[in-house]
Write a protein that holds these residues in place. Structure first.
Motif, PDB file in Angstrom:
ATOM      1  N   GLY A 142     -45.054  24.676 -18.449  1.00  0.00           N
ATOM      2  CA  GLY A 142     -43.818  25.064 -19.112  1.00  0.00           C
ATOM      3  C   GLY A 142     -43.168  23.884 -19.799  1.00  0.00           C
ATOM      4  O   GLY A 142     -43.549  22.750 -19.615  1.00  0.00           O
ATOM      5  N   VAL A 143     -42.174  24.176 -20.592  1.00  0.00           N
ATOM      6  CA  VAL A 143     -41.436  23.145 -21.330  1.00  0.00           C
ATOM      7  C   VAL A 143     -40.127  22.886 -20.616  1.00  0.00           C
ATOM      8  O   VAL A 143     -39.433  23.808 -20.215  1.00  0.00           O
ATOM      9  N   VAL A 144     -39.777  21.615 -20.416  1.00  0.00           N
ATOM     10  CA  VAL A 144     -38.506  21.281 -19.789  1.00  0.00           C
ATOM     11  C   VAL A 144     -37.379  21.763 -20.684  1.00  0.00           C
ATOM     12  O   VAL A 144     -37.398  21.582 -21.892  1.00  0.00           O
ATOM     13  N   GLU A 145     -36.406  22.409 -20.049  1.00  0.00           N
ATOM     14  CA  GLU A 145     -35.294  22.949 -20.813  1.00  0.00           C
ATOM     15  C   GLU A 145     -34.509  21.842 -21.497  1.00  0.00           C
ATOM     16  O   GLU A 145     -34.315  20.773 -20.959  1.00  0.00           O
ATOM     17  N   ARG A 146     -34.055  22.125 -22.694  1.00  0.00           N
ATOM     18  CA  ARG A 146     -33.084  21.268 -23.339  1.00  0.00           C
ATOM     19  C   ARG A 146     -31.710  21.762 -22.901  1.00  0.00           C
ATOM     20  O   ARG A 146     -31.419  22.951 -23.013  1.00  0.00           O
ATOM     21  N   ARG A 147     -30.880  20.897 -22.395  1.00  0.00           N
ATOM     22  CA  ARG A 147     -29.573  21.326 -21.949  1.00  0.00           C
ATOM     23  C   ARG A 147     -28.527  20.479 -22.638  1.00  0.00           C
ATOM     24  O   ARG A 147     -28.805  19.420 -23.185  1.00  0.00           O
ATOM     25  N   SER A 148     -27.274  20.953 -22.549  1.00  0.00           N
ATOM     26  CA  SER A 148     -26.168  20.225 -23.175  1.00  0.00           C
ATOM     27  C   SER A 148     -25.788  19.035 -22.305  1.00  0.00           C
ATOM     28  O   SER A 148     -26.140  18.960 -21.119  1.00  0.00           O
ATOM     29  N   ALA A 149     -25.049  18.130 -22.892  1.00  0.00           N
ATOM     30  CA  ALA A 149     -24.580  16.969 -22.142  1.00  0.00           C
ATOM     31  C   ALA A 149     -23.676  17.403 -20.991  1.00  0.00           C
ATOM     32  O   ALA A 149     -23.734  16.844 -19.894  1.00  0.00           O
ATOM     33  N   ALA A 150     -22.841  18.407 -21.233  1.00  0.00           N
ATOM     34  CA  ALA A 150     -21.929  18.873 -20.181  1.00  0.00           C
ATOM     35  C   ALA A 150     -22.715  19.423 -18.999  1.00  0.00           C
ATOM     36  O   ALA A 150     -22.403  19.134 -17.836  1.00  0.00           O
ATOM     37  N   ALA A 151     -23.741  20.219 -19.293  1.00  0.00           N
ATOM     38  CA  ALA A 151     -24.570  20.773 -18.221  1.00  0.00           C
ATOM     39  C   ALA A 151     -25.274  19.655 -17.461  1.00  0.00           C
ATOM     40  O   ALA A 151     -25.358  19.680 -16.225  1.00  0.00           O
ATOM     41  N   GLY A 152     -25.766  18.668 -18.187  1.00  0.00           N
ATOM     42  CA  GLY A 152     -26.444  17.550 -17.550  1.00  0.00           C
ATOM     43  C   GLY A 152     -25.521  16.748 -16.671  1.00  0.00           C
ATOM     44  O   GLY A 152     -25.879  16.357 -15.558  1.00  0.00           O
ATOM     45  N   LEU A 153     -24.306  16.495 -17.143  1.00  0.00           N
ATOM     46  CA  LEU A 153     -23.342  15.736 -16.346  1.00  0.00           C
ATOM     47  C   LEU A 153     -23.004  16.475 -15.056  1.00  0.00           C
ATOM     48  O   LEU A 153     -22.945  15.870 -13.978  1.00  0.00           O
ATOM     49  N   LEU A 154     -22.764  17.769 -15.176  1.00  0.00           N
ATOM     50  CA  LEU A 154     -22.396  18.555 -14.002  1.00  0.00           C
ATOM     51  C   LEU A 154     -23.543  18.575 -12.992  1.00  0.00           C
ATOM     52  O   LEU A 154     -23.337  18.386 -11.789  1.00  0.00           O
ATOM     53  N   LEU A 205     -14.516  20.457 -17.080  1.00  0.00           N
ATOM     54  CA  LEU A 205     -15.626  19.594 -16.675  1.00  0.00           C
ATOM     55  C   LEU A 205     -15.107  18.444 -15.816  1.00  0.00           C
ATOM     56  O   LEU A 205     -15.676  18.130 -14.766  1.00  0.00           O
ATOM     57  N   LEU A 206     -14.025  17.827 -16.241  1.00  0.00           N
ATOM     58  CA  LEU A 206     -13.469  16.717 -15.480  1.00  0.00           C
ATOM     59  C   LEU A 206     -13.042  17.172 -14.084  1.00  0.00           C
ATOM     60  O   LEU A 206     -13.218  16.441 -13.099  1.00  0.00           O
ATOM     61  N   ARG A 207     -12.495  18.379 -14.010  1.00  0.00           N
ATOM     62  CA  ARG A 207     -12.061  18.914 -12.706  1.00  0.00           C
ATOM     63  C   ARG A 207     -13.259  19.141 -11.797  1.00  0.00           C
ATOM     64  O   ARG A 207     -13.210  18.848 -10.595  1.00  0.00           O
ATOM     65  N   LEU A 208     -14.336  19.662 -12.347  1.00  0.00           N
ATOM     66  CA  LEU A 208     -15.526  19.909 -11.538  1.00  0.00           C
ATOM     67  C   LEU A 208     -16.171  18.590 -11.110  1.00  0.00           C
ATOM     68  O   LEU A 208     -16.651  18.461  -9.977  1.00  0.00           O
ATOM     69  N   LEU A 209     -16.212  17.623 -12.009  1.00  0.00           N
ATOM     70  CA  LEU A 209     -16.765  16.322 -11.652  1.00  0.00           C
ATOM     71  C   LEU A 209     -15.947  15.680 -10.543  1.00  0.00           C
ATOM     72  O   LEU A 209     -16.492  15.078  -9.612  1.00  0.00           O
ATOM     73  N   LYS A 210     -14.631  15.831 -10.629  1.00  0.00           N
ATOM     74  CA  LYS A 210     -13.755  15.289  -9.600  1.00  0.00           C
ATOM     75  C   LYS A 210     -14.054  15.938  -8.253  1.00  0.00           C
ATOM     76  O   LYS A 210     -14.103  15.260  -7.223  1.00  0.00           O
ATOM     77  N   ALA A 211     -14.280  17.246  -8.279  1.00  0.00           N
ATOM     78  CA  ALA A 211     -14.606  17.953  -7.034  1.00  0.00           C
ATOM     79  C   ALA A 211     -15.910  17.439  -6.429  1.00  0.00           C
ATOM     80  O   ALA A 211     -16.108  17.499  -5.212  1.00  0.00           O
ATOM     81  N   ALA A 212     -16.798  16.939  -7.282  1.00  0.00           N
ATOM     82  CA  ALA A 212     -18.064  16.379  -6.793  1.00  0.00           C
ATOM     83  C   ALA A 212     -17.927  14.906  -6.420  1.00  0.00           C
ATOM     84  O   ALA A 212     -18.873  14.289  -5.947  1.00  0.00           O
ATOM     85  N   GLY A 213     -16.739  14.354  -6.643  1.00  0.00           N
ATOM     86  CA  GLY A 213     -16.515  12.964  -6.283  1.00  0.00           C
ATOM     87  C   GLY A 213     -16.728  11.979  -7.404  1.00  0.00           C
ATOM     88  O   GLY A 213     -16.901  10.780  -7.158  1.00  0.00           O
TER      89      GLY A 213
END
Lengths: 113, 220
Positions: free
Chosen positions: A2-14, A54-62
């Motif tokens: 299979g081909v590795v998915e191309r994802r957005s930067a936001a998805a990758g960061l999360l 996104l910032l809120r979710l990243l904060k929740a992850a530390g």
């Protein structure tokens, strides 16, 4: 293969933040006070978070996101223009060619010197 | 020769590598192609990035390889590459240069983000066989370090799989070290090997000489 998915930067960061925190989607969702389906949708690029979300979710992850402006790097524009000149259908054949060529590890470079 | 008006070149990275090796250029492959050479799951990349030793003579050899590849300098918005003199001074005061060659796009990055250039990257670099050519490739951890330092949006998209792959490979190597400590000590004293896959694994968790299997990461 299979081909590795191309994802957005936001998805990758999360996804990176969640992986580094060792959290499941459900655990992160609980910490952030959002549905697990929201985390899944963002990581799969089915939905795009606002920057604040996104910032809120990243904060929740530390984690937090540090940002700064930088001069635009046009390197990928050059490559994209070249790719646009390539024949339709070449892409998959090229990928197979590259991956088929990868062989064994021969040893460390500096061992030869 | 990549002359103005000629057909766009097909991407054949093995030809670029062969030219570098034929001219005895000291370099390491970095970036997306470097990750692919480590067997990491990466979206397809249609260019090859290298970091050369900035020794003046080595840059001269690099320039000779570029001449053999018919390299022209690419810039956005231009339909044709720009023909420039290719010699050991070509790279003076440059950080990255994008060329179009007879074998496709080729980037020369003198000092990738997050690194100190060739002396830093060659320390942990390994040679990988690619279409019959030995290719010096920066360590996957160094490739990840550079992408992390660059902080570009496209790198954020690929770093999750790269980091996970590196961690899994590191875990495999630790398990191998626990299982074969004496054999790994002996293996580290040897250079290239004719070993079979049944021999004790190398520091990367694979038997030296063993073909790398495809990493089946997230797929479409």
């Amino acid at each position: 293969m299979g081909v590795v998915e191309r994802r957005s930067a936001a998805a990758g960061l999360l996804l990176r933040a969640r992986q580094k925190a060792g959290l499941s989607q459900a655990a992160l969702a609980e910490r952030a006070g959002v549905p697990q389906t929201m985390i899944s949708a963002y990581e799969r690029d089915r939905r795009q978070p606002t920057l604040e979300t996104l910032l809120r979710l990243l904060k929740a992850a530390g984690f937090e996101l540090r940002m700064h402006l930088a001069p635009y790097d046009d390197h990928d524009d050059v490559l994209a223009e070249w790719e646009a000149t390539r024949p339709e259908g070449e892409h998959d054949a090229w990928l197979r060619h590259v991956r088929a060529g990868v062989g064994a590890v021969l040893g460390p470079v500096l061992a030869d010197e | 020769m990549n002359e103005p008006g000629a057909e766009p070149s097909e991407f054949r990275p093995e030809r670029i590598i062969a030219a570098l090796n034929d001219h005895h250029v000291d370099y390491v492959v970095i970036g997306g192609m470097g990750a692919i050479l480590h067997g990491a799951p990466m979206p397809p990349t249609k260019d090859i990035d290298v970091t050369p030793d900035q020794d003046r003579e080595n840059l001269g050899r690099l320039a000779a390889a570029l001449r053999d590849l018919g390299a022209t300098l690419r810039a956005p918005g231009l339909t044709e590459g720009v023909v420039i003199p290719l010699d050991d001074r070509t790279f003076d005061n440059m950080t990255i240069m994008t060329f179009l060659t007879d074998a496709g796009p080729f980037d020369v990055s003198l000092r990738p983000d997050g690194t100190e250039g060739y002396p830093d990257l060659v320390r942990s670099a390994v040679r990988v066989e690619f279409h019959g050519n030995p290719v010096p490739v920066a360590a996957l951890e160094d490739i990840i370090r550079s992408k992390n330092a660059a902080g570009r949006p496209k790198d954020q998209a690929t770093l999750p799989e790269l980091e996970r792959y590196a961690e899994e490979r590191s875990r495999a190597a630790r398990l191998a070290a626990q299982a074969y400590p004496e054999a790994l000590d002996a293996a580290s004293d040897e250079s290239t090997s004719q070993r079979t896959p049944t021999d004790p694994p190398d520091r990367l968790g694979r038997s030296i000489g063993e073909d790398r299997g495809e990493y089946r990461g997230p797929c479409r």
